[in-house]
Write an enzyme that holds these catalytic residues in place. Structure first.
Site, short mmCIF file in Angstrom:
data_model
loop_
_atom_site.label_atom_id
_atom_site.label_comp_id
_atom_site.label_asym_id
_atom_site.label_seq_id
_atom_site.Cartn_x
_atom_site.Cartn_y
_atom_site.Cartn_z
N GLY A 1 -4.09 -4.38 -4.33
CA GLY A 1 -5.17 -3.52 -4.79
C GLY A 1 -4.65 -2.12 -4.92
N HIS A 2 -4.96 -1.48 -6.02
CA HIS A 2 -4.64 -0.06 -6.09
C HIS A 2 -5.68 0.68 -6.88
CE1 HIS A 2 -1.93 -2.05 -9.03
NE2 HIS A 2 -2.60 -1.27 -9.83
N LYS B 1 2.19 2.23 -5.06
CA LYS B 1 2.90 1.79 -6.27
C LYS B 1 2.05 1.95 -7.52
CE LYS B 1 3.48 -2.28 -4.56
NZ LYS B 1 3.00 -2.02 -3.20
N ASP C 1 0.82 -1.22 0.00
CA ASP C 1 0.00 0.00 0.00
C ASP C 1 0.85 1.27 0.00
OD1 ASP C 1 -2.29 -1.60 0.22
OD2 ASP C 1 -2.06 -1.67 2.40
N GLN D 1 2.43 -5.75 -3.14
CA GLN D 1 2.77 -5.80 -1.71
C GLN D 1 4.10 -5.04 -1.48
OE1 GLN D 1 1.89 -9.26 -3.02
NE2 GLN D 1 -0.14 -8.47 -2.79
P1 IMP Z 1 -2.31 -12.65 1.84
O1 IMP Z 1 -1.35 -12.13 0.84
O2 IMP Z 1 -3.75 -12.40 1.51
O3 IMP Z 1 -2.03 -14.08 2.18
O4 IMP Z 1 -2.06 -11.84 3.22
C1 IMP Z 1 -0.84 -11.93 3.95
C2 IMP Z 1 -0.48 -10.60 4.57
O5 IMP Z 1 -0.14 -9.66 3.57
C3 IMP Z 1 -1.63 -9.94 5.36
O6 IMP Z 1 -1.05 -9.20 6.44
C4 IMP Z 1 -2.23 -8.97 4.36
O7 IMP Z 1 -2.90 -7.90 4.99
C5 IMP Z 1 -0.98 -8.51 3.64
N1 IMP Z 1 -1.21 -8.06 2.26
C6 IMP Z 1 -1.43 -8.82 1.17
N2 IMP Z 1 -1.57 -8.06 0.07
C7 IMP Z 1 -1.41 -6.79 0.47
C8 IMP Z 1 -1.40 -5.55 -0.23
O8 IMP Z 1 -1.55 -5.46 -1.45
N3 IMP Z 1 -1.20 -4.45 0.53
C9 IMP Z 1 -0.98 -4.51 1.87
N4 IMP Z 1 -0.96 -5.64 2.55
C10 IMP Z 1 -1.18 -6.78 1.87
#
Ligand code: IMP
Length: 418
Positions: free
Chosen positions: A41-42, A17, A14, A217
């Site tokens: 997500g953006h 990017k 977040d 991420q």
């Molecule tokens: P997962 O990728 O859904 O398995 O989540 C694993 C961890 O990464 C969790 O803490 C999510 O909140 C975090 N996370 C996954 N994708 C994003 C993102 O695009 N932005 C911020 N945090 C993310």
């Protein structure tokens, strides 16, 4: 030299990017994403219209060729929705999906929920998009890949075998024939988009095309170098570019790291500079710090330069883009952590165990505040803000080249050549 650049996150995701990639992509022929899935997500605003992306690189809005690499785990239903959203940009012609990318299926999402329940108070706080379970299947060698969607018999056999590993855990009953039929139909729709993207990218680079490599991420969510186990399941750092797209390291030119002017995090896990006071509430609302994918309010903290420096070193970051610096505008004082205290010791490294990270107390340097927002984009940067920027450069060794002062493409300030 090859005209390529990787853009990746230096914090917990977040960082903004999507906005920076949208801004930069006009300079490139191709934008290629190398890891993650619909957990990302953006939001990009173009000509007053808001687009929310989870899978497709926002470069599509600049009419670029967009590649979804083999390192990704892709939910095809979500992908079709996004292709519909950007229908006016000819996604059927412009999107290339790696035939080796893994498919996220409905039972991956159920497994994601079940795993979090089993972990209970130790849960990761995932996005619930089935990311972990899809990567587990990949490494367990039972995954379903995009190439499999093109052959109904192969697909059915693989889904059947895959479900055998999960049936003890799943509550829902999955009809193999029904899922096979649904996903095979999607495969038929996407047939022309599913290709060997590794060959496409290598040839394109060799023929002089410019490519932007898009990370999702952030570094501190990297499965190897993040705050394990509070991480995502892929390599968000520069190594992910090579394995997630199938290109040699020599084809990775410059690396642009994106950081927010403060720190945010969604999900569980340590966060040394987290604050829960009125300033945190102010930043949460002013910065609209709610997850694009889950709508969860993000946790807020001061800028932690230890985390940023670690990321710069790990991925060989040349340039930094700072997003949301306008949100700090108007504050009396702005704090930056540049070291930690643990007991009587002062340290700058990040321990590998979260149990130790949890004990870190940040040591701050305080800066006088400034006023500078999107309406000032053409003006000179105020002295106090410049001091903040110079401190970031000196501490990390990377050059700050982009400032983002608002969600729209126009509210971006270039500070030097890239
Ligand atoms: P997962 O990728 O859904 O398995 O989540 C694993 C961890 O990464 C969790 O803490 C999510 O909140 C975090 N996370 C996954 N994708 C994003 C993102 O695009 N932005 C911020 N945090 C993310």
């Amino acid at each position: 030299m090859f005209k390529t650049m990787a853009v990746l996150g230096l914090q917990f995701g977040d960082e903004g990017k999507g906005k920076i990639i949208d801004y930069l992509s006009s300079r490139f022929d191709i934008v290629a994403r190398y890891q993650g899935g619909a957990n990302a997500g953006h939001t990009v605003v173009v000509s007053g219209k808001t687009y929310k992306f989870h899978l497709i690189p926002s470069g599509i809005l600049n009419r670029k060729i967009c590649v979804l690499g083999n390192g990704m785990v892709i939910d095809p239903v979500e992908l079709l929705k996004e292709m519909d959203m950007v229908g006016e940009y000819s996604p059927l012609k412009r999107i290339l999906i790696s035939e080796r990318a893994h498919v996220v299926l409905p039972f991956h999402k159920e497994m994601d929920r079940i795993e979090e329940e089993i972990k209970s108070s130790g849960k990761v706080g995932t996005t619930g998009k089935g990311i972990g379970p899809a990567y587990q299947d990949k490494y367990a060698r039972i995954g379903i890949r995009f190439a499999d969607l093109l052959d109904k018999n192969i697909l059915e056999k693989k889904i059947e075998m895959n479900l055998k590993f999960k049936e003890k855990f799943l509550n829902e009953k999955y009809d193999v024939k029904k899922i096979t039929d649904e996903y095979w139909r999607i495969g038929k729709k996407l047939k022309r988009n599913i290709v060997d993207t590794s060959i496409f990218l290598r040839k394109s680079i060799e023929n002089g095309k410019s490519v932007l490599f898009e990370g999702a991420q952030g570094t501190h969510l990297d499965v190897d170098f993040g705050m394990y186990p509070y991480v995502t399941s892929s390599n968000t750092t520069v190594g992910g570019v090579i394995t997630g797209l199938g290109i040699p390291p020599k084809y990775v030119g410059k690396v642009m790291g994106v950081m927010k002017a403060y720190t945010t995090k969604v999900g569980e896990g340590p966060f040394p500079t987290e604050i829960k006071d009125n300033i945190a509430k102010y930043i949460l609302e002013k910065g609209n710090e709610y997850g694009t994918t889950t709508g969860r309010p993000r946790r807020i903290g001061w800028l932690d330069l230890n985390l940023v420096k670690y990321s710069v070193n790990l991925s060989g970051v040349n340039y930094i883009a700072i997003s949301k610096i306008d949100i700090l505008s108007g504050l009396d004082k702005v704090k930056v952590a540049y070291a930690y205290r643990i007991g009587n010791k002062k340290i700058k490294n990040i321990p590998s165990r979260v149990e130790d990270i949890q004990k870190l107390e940040p040591i701050y340097r305080e800066f006088d505040g400034w006023e500078f927002t999107e309406k000032d984009v053409k003006k000179d940067i105020p002295r106090n803000m410049m001091k903040y920027i110079r401190f970031i450069e000196k501490f990390t060794g990377a050059k700050v080249r982009i400032l983002s002062l608002g969600p729209a493409r126009e509210n971006t300030k270039l500070l030097g050549p890239i």
